[in-house]
Design a protein around this motif. Sequence first.
Motif, PDB file in Angstrom:
ATOM      1  N   ASP A 398     -21.874  -3.037  13.559  1.00  0.00           N
ATOM      2  CA  ASP A 398     -21.629  -3.874  14.729  1.00  0.00           C
ATOM      3  C   ASP A 398     -20.331  -4.670  14.626  1.00  0.00           C
ATOM      4  O   ASP A 398     -20.049  -5.514  15.473  1.00  0.00           O
ATOM      5  CB  ASP A 398     -22.802  -4.818  14.956  1.00  0.00           C
ATOM      6  N   GLN A 399     -19.517  -4.389  13.613  1.00  0.00           N
ATOM      7  CA  GLN A 399     -18.257  -5.099  13.436  1.00  0.00           C
ATOM      8  C   GLN A 399     -17.112  -4.343  14.112  1.00  0.00           C
ATOM      9  O   GLN A 399     -17.147  -3.118  14.216  1.00  0.00           O
ATOM     10  CB  GLN A 399     -17.949  -5.268  11.948  1.00  0.00           C
ATOM     11  N   VAL A 415     -14.976   2.511  20.994  1.00  0.00           N
ATOM     12  CA  VAL A 415     -16.130   3.311  21.385  1.00  0.00           C
ATOM     13  C   VAL A 415     -16.313   4.495  20.449  1.00  0.00           C
ATOM     14  O   VAL A 415     -17.432   4.800  20.034  1.00  0.00           O
ATOM     15  CB  VAL A 415     -15.988   3.772  22.847  1.00  0.00           C
ATOM     16  N   HIS A 416     -15.221   5.164  20.104  1.00  0.00           N
ATOM     17  CA  HIS A 416     -15.352   6.316  19.203  1.00  0.00           C
ATOM     18  C   HIS A 416     -15.966   5.903  17.873  1.00  0.00           C
ATOM     19  O   HIS A 416     -16.807   6.623  17.309  1.00  0.00           O
ATOM     20  CB  HIS A 416     -13.990   6.974  18.976  1.00  0.00           C
ATOM     21  N   SER A 417     -15.578   4.755  17.362  1.00  0.00           N
ATOM     22  CA  SER A 417     -16.125   4.276  16.084  1.00  0.00           C
ATOM     23  C   SER A 417     -17.630   4.072  16.186  1.00  0.00           C
ATOM     24  O   SER A 417     -18.384   4.436  15.271  1.00  0.00           O
ATOM     25  CB  SER A 417     -15.441   2.970  15.674  1.00  0.00           C
ATOM     26  N   LYS A 418     -18.081   3.481  17.290  1.00  0.00           N
ATOM     27  CA  LYS A 418     -19.523   3.248  17.456  1.00  0.00           C
ATOM     28  C   LYS A 418     -20.269   4.579  17.606  1.00  0.00           C
ATOM     29  O   LYS A 418     -21.382   4.742  17.085  1.00  0.00           O
ATOM     30  CB  LYS A 418     -19.782   2.359  18.672  1.00  0.00           C
ATOM     31  N   VAL A 419     -19.676   5.519  18.323  1.00  0.00           N
ATOM     32  CA  VAL A 419     -20.312   6.821  18.479  1.00  0.00           C
ATOM     33  C   VAL A 419     -20.476   7.490  17.117  1.00  0.00           C
ATOM     34  O   VAL A 419     -21.526   8.092  16.823  1.00  0.00           O
ATOM     35  CB  VAL A 419     -19.481   7.717  19.427  1.00  0.00           C
ATOM     36  N   GLU A 454     -26.157   0.464  23.298  1.00  0.00           N
ATOM     37  CA  GLU A 454     -25.030  -0.464  23.364  1.00  0.00           C
ATOM     38  C   GLU A 454     -23.764   0.241  23.838  1.00  0.00           C
ATOM     39  O   GLU A 454     -23.020  -0.282  24.676  1.00  0.00           O
ATOM     40  CB  GLU A 454     -24.781  -1.104  21.996  1.00  0.00           C
ATOM     41  N   VAL A 455     -23.501   1.434  23.294  1.00  0.00           N
ATOM     42  CA  VAL A 455     -22.299   2.171  23.695  1.00  0.00           C
ATOM     43  C   VAL A 455     -22.339   2.502  25.181  1.00  0.00           C
ATOM     44  O   VAL A 455     -21.336   2.368  25.899  1.00  0.00           O
ATOM     45  CB  VAL A 455     -22.137   3.451  22.849  1.00  0.00           C
ATOM     46  N   CYS A 456     -23.487   2.924  25.661  1.00  0.00           N
ATOM     47  CA  CYS A 456     -23.603   3.287  27.073  1.00  0.00           C
ATOM     48  C   CYS A 456     -23.461   2.067  27.981  1.00  0.00           C
ATOM     49  O   CYS A 456     -22.991   2.184  29.123  1.00  0.00           O
ATOM     50  CB  CYS A 456     -24.934   3.990  27.334  1.00  0.00           C
ATOM     51  N   GLN A 457     -23.854   0.879  27.496  1.00  0.00           N
ATOM     52  CA  GLN A 457     -23.744  -0.333  28.306  1.00  0.00           C
ATOM     53  C   GLN A 457     -22.353  -0.948  28.224  1.00  0.00           C
ATOM     54  O   GLN A 457     -21.754  -1.307  29.249  1.00  0.00           O
ATOM     55  CB  GLN A 457     -24.788  -1.358  27.856  1.00  0.00           C
ATOM     56  N   LYS A 458     -21.821  -1.069  27.011  1.00  0.00           N
ATOM     57  CA  LYS A 458     -20.557  -1.792  26.808  1.00  0.00           C
ATOM     58  C   LYS A 458     -19.330  -0.879  26.776  1.00  0.00           C
ATOM     59  O   LYS A 458     -18.205  -1.360  26.947  1.00  0.00           O
ATOM     60  CB  LYS A 458     -20.624  -2.604  25.517  1.00  0.00           C
ATOM     61  N   GLY A 459     -19.539   0.399  26.510  1.00  0.00           N
ATOM     62  CA  GLY A 459     -18.399   1.302  26.373  1.00  0.00           C
ATOM     63  C   GLY A 459     -18.123   2.128  27.611  1.00  0.00           C
ATOM     64  O   GLY A 459     -17.132   2.875  27.646  1.00  0.00           O
TER      65      GLY A 459
END
Length: 618
Positions: A398-399, A415-419, A454-459
Amino acid sequence: MRKDLLRREPVRSMSSRPIEDYALLGDRKTAALVARDGSVDWLCWPRFDSGACFAALLGGPEHGHWQIAPADPAPRVSRRYRKGTLVLETEFETAAGAATLIDFMPIDDGRSDLIRIVVGRRGRVTMRTELVIRFDYGAVVPWVTRLEDGTGLRAIAGPDMLTVRTPVPLRGEGMTSMGEFTVAAGERVPFVLTYSPSHLTSPPAPAEAEGALAATEASWLTWSARCRYGGDWREAVHCSHIVLKALTYAPTGGIVAAPTTSLPERIGGPRNWDYRFCWLRDATFTLLSLLDAGYREEAQSWQDWLLRVAAGSPSQMQIMYGVAGERRLLEWEASWLPGYAGSRPVRVGNGAAGQFQLDVYGEVVDALHQARAAGLSHSEPGWALQRALVEHLETIWDQPDEGIWEVRGGRKHFVHSKVMAWVAFDRAVQSVEHWGLSGPVKRWRGLRARIHEEVCQKGFDPELDSFVQSYGAKHLDASLLLIPQVGFLAPEDPRLRGTLAAIERRLVRDGLVLRYDTEATADGMPPGEGAFLACSFWLADNLMLQGRRAEARALFERLLALRNDVGLLAEQYDPQARRQLGNFPQALSHLALTNTARNLSMTTGPAKRRANAGRTPT
């Protein structure tokens, strides 16, 4: 010491040749670049990341080069690799006749040589050789003496020694070793340049240059024959695999991103980086490409290298390493070099090695997951490492981080990092479910679902109808093209259709894809770079995944046409100037080429297979 070494060296200028003017030679320990005019302008010895003894690529002839060419100033030139090999043949035609320059570096012989053979084809051709040895990236003038047996010269400075052997008499002129000779039809004139540490005696001459040529060609042909790819664009795929083999450091199995440093992403700009290291980010692409080609031994070596370098505390895992797993890749500038076409600074080492990039955790876990699925040998310690990486990722996913493009403008929630963090947890869950390995699968499932939400909401930006580069941003990023390829969402998902359409509108220039808009995105560097070739291949993959096969094939054919005359690709391309940019040849570009060819030729190519490895949430 030669008397000419006591005189001040004349400085000669040289306009930089186009990057695509070069061909690659290599012995799987290091590599050389040779231009169409027969000049070797880049060679680092004894390893890819060693100091260059020929650095004219980033300066001029005075920084080191070795040319063999006709005395005629305007010969007609053509060249090719011998099929299935890295043996280069350059044909020179003059009014007096024709000659072929054969260049290669022997492999698997325990030595490190660059061998050049001039062969007379027709008439009589007067040839010249000019050898300028400058160690440490063009900074150090060596002590040059004649060999005791009269067969050539020895150049020594500090730890390095080069020995050149040839029947052609060489003389010193202005700190340059010169020679002229004439080659008639049927005659063959050899030159052998050998590296060795200076504290050892001069290495013996090779048994025979012709024998080394035959052995090198046979070794390459044997290796190439193992390639099992038989789809469309076979020649291009085989050529790309030869490049990947040449960029492999044989003693360890590590694969460098490119054999060069500081070839610019924009001519005259500062986006000049050292790529002579091994990036973990390329792990899955590399593994799938080697496995699909039938090169299981090489895939196993790459997996073993990956396990070794990633071993240790997960909190200390880096994004890149040296060819033997070195961690300290300190970045410094070679201030005495003017840079390619004036592009400065010239950098040695890469400061991005110390960056925090979340996506590499996903890449490593995914690569080892794909290796297990392919039946490569694995061990309990290997799973223990994967589990340790995932458990550490639980505390850091989450950082914000520096992201796939290693920006120097501050950390963001890319976004790529979170994915790719999602990929790590997804593959860990599958390892437990499919292979019965031990792990806290319930917790990992929960984290996988949380990251996805989270990615779908924030990214995702509803106004743009697209995923964006980072949370809350309005900028796009070509790395978003990897979302369907890792299985995060199905290709037909409306959000991915919108993302693809947005990228086509905003990041495509003359049919090719920018990584991101450097004019609009603060990344810590002045704006401006070429289209990124790997991203352009990813666009073709996405077109194929969304059923636009004809468009995908057309784009792929366009990308193949950007290769130079011997089939090589750099990192980027300038559509306006119509020239290649960035380090050359680039492993990621060639990896993307091989994977896209398979995606278009196979029912289940690498993109679908990797996507199917991820369970697409509804």
